[in-house]
Design an enzyme around this catalytic site. Structure first.
Site, PDB file in Angstrom:
ATOM      1  N   GLY A  62       8.824  -2.024   2.659  1.00 51.12           N
ATOM      2  CA  GLY A  62      10.287  -1.908   2.696  1.00 51.12           C
ATOM      3  C   GLY A  62      10.693  -1.184   3.958  1.00 51.12           C
ATOM      4  CE  LYS A  87      14.977  10.684  -3.813  1.00 50.34           C
ATOM      5  NZ  LYS A  87      14.431  10.763  -2.444  1.00 50.34           N
TER       6      LYS A  87
END
Ligand code: NAD
Length: 416
Positions: free
Chosen positions: A219, A105
């Protein structure tokens, strides 16, 4: 949002699974920590002419099952511990859907809402100048996450190719179609989650056609969940949705397509016709059948878990539920589809994108969706069987499935 440290939570979740699985001490300790992490200081020229210094991170958590993979998040409150937690969850996520990748990540501490396109492009390129040599289809492949977009992925891929001097579209996924993106990547996270809502509803005998649903976070994941839910399940009524500024509700139903249009046009959910305002906290406690947390981590805690009335909760967000809340939800009978299973559709289609880039041949949308459905359904079945057999909640079952596969790869490689 909760102030709990998300990495401490990720470790705590692992510890419980490791204990249940009877993992040896060395394997357990290895899996508690990132194998590699990078911290960057990124100078970027702003439109004003001033130079601003941004902090960035990339964590390559574990590569036992394959090259690491995971999104890049841009958020003003980003911390290295959030990135570590998300990288750990990526490791379990790629494992639970059984794709040959590890977990990673990235993140940059910034507020993209206050940045121009030019500033975002320069920040994207600065990040790749810092991390580029550690990336590639055989090393580590980033993707979008909160507040990063296909356009940002395209700038990042371009900078990588400029540095390396060759074409390498598979270095980043979630790209626009015009530069090697995959059909079906845009809605893959929500779609994958709804495929397993379908499977869970079958197992629990929930009539999804008459069910109500609510979404926190509007979103990429939340908006597609709003419109795909009735399309995939053959019905369902959206009764509430929120974003970072609060949201709207109507017990008789909100038109999901119109709500997405309203959000895209106005930038917010507020003032949607025929709706009442609702806060993020109220949404979670609403009387509804299916709840989708699709914003950020740490929103369901011991404080509010007892008030959740949904029968089924599909965690599209990463880490929305803290461990103490899990126990309360399990005892209350809320059936939780845990984050790294429920939102694995995104990384699964990202993996398909990486595969298509590497052999330079592209699949149809139908093919992508068929393969995604197969992967998600198989993953749900593995977790469902484990939970039933061991009489445990789904998160622990998902951990046990995922961790045992990563541990096996570490052992076979001779690491432990
Ligand atoms: P996004 O940037 O497209 O949207 C985030 C949404 O959350 C926005 O609507 C924002 O307003 C809302 N939000 C931000 N802070 C909030 C708050 N305090 N309360 C309520 N809402 C808030 O991000 P996204 O890609 O939809 O990601 C959402 C979640 O899903 C994240 O946890 C992310 O890690 C996870 N996820 C996304 C993908 C993907 O493919 N997009 C894949 C896996 C997991």
């Amino acid at each position: 949002m909760s102030t709990l440290n998300p990495f401490a939570i990720a470790q705590q979740q692992l510890d419980e699974a490791a204990q249940r699985l009877g993992l040896d001490a060395a394997t357990h300790e290895l899996l508690r920590w990132p194998m590699k992490e990078y911290h960057f200081t990124l100078p970027v020229k702003m439109d004003s002419g001033a130079t601003r210094i941004f902090k960035g991170f990339r964590v390559q958590y574990n590569a036992a099952r394959g090259p690491t993979k995971g999104g890049i998040r841009w958020h003003p409150e980003e911390t290295v511990d959030t990135v570590r937690a998300l990288a750990a969850w990526m490791t379990w996520k790629t494992s639970v859907v059984d794709i040959p990748l590890g977990g990673g990540k990235g993140g940059i501490v910034c507020n993209p809402k206050e940045m121009s396109n030019g500033e975002k492009e320069r920040l994207s390129r600065a990040y790749i100048r810092a991390v580029g040599r550690e990336l590639g289809v055989h090393r580590d492949v980033p993707a979008p996450d909160v507040y990063t977009t296909p356009q940002i992925m395209a700038w990042m891929m371009d900078e990588y190719e400029v540095i390396m001097g060759y074409s390498h579209p598979g270095v980043i996924t979630g790209k626009p179609l015009a530069v090697g993106g995959s059909e079906g990547r845009g809605d893959a996270t929500a779609r994958g989650g709804i495929y397993i809502v379908r499977e869970a509803a079958k197992a629990l005998n929930i009539n999804v056609r008459n069910a109500t649903y609510a979404i926190q976070g509007f979103g990429n994941a939340g908006q597609f969940a709003a419109t795909l839910h009735p399309e995939i399940l053959g019905g369902g009524t959206l009764i509430a949705a929120t974003d970072s500024r609060g949201g709207v509700m109507n017990k008789d139903g909100l038109d999901a397509h119109a709500l997405v249009k309203h959000k895209l046009e106005t930038g917010a959910l507020a003032n949607f016709p025929n709706s009442k305002p609702i806060s993020n906290e109220e949404l979670l406690e609403l009387q509804c059948d299916i709840l989708y947390p699709a914003a950020l981590e740490g929103v369901i805690t011991a404080r509010n878990a007892g008030n959740i009335k949904a029968r089924l909760m599909c965690e599209l967000a990463n880490g929305p539920t803290v461990p103490d809340a899990d126990k309360i939800l399990f005892e209350k009978g809320v059936y939780v589809l845990p984050d790294f299973l429920a939102n694995a559709g995104g990384v699964t289609v990202s993996y398909f994108e990486q595969v298509q880039n590497t052999y330079n041949y592209y699949w149809s949308l139908d093919e992508v969706q068929k393969q995604l459905d197969r992967k998600m359904t198989d993953a749900f079945k593995a977790v469902y069987d484990m939970a039933k057999k061991s009489r445990i909640h789904n998160r622990l079952a998902a951990y046990m499935v995922a961790v045992s596969r990563v541990a096996e790869a570490c052992k076979i490689r001779g690491w432990v």
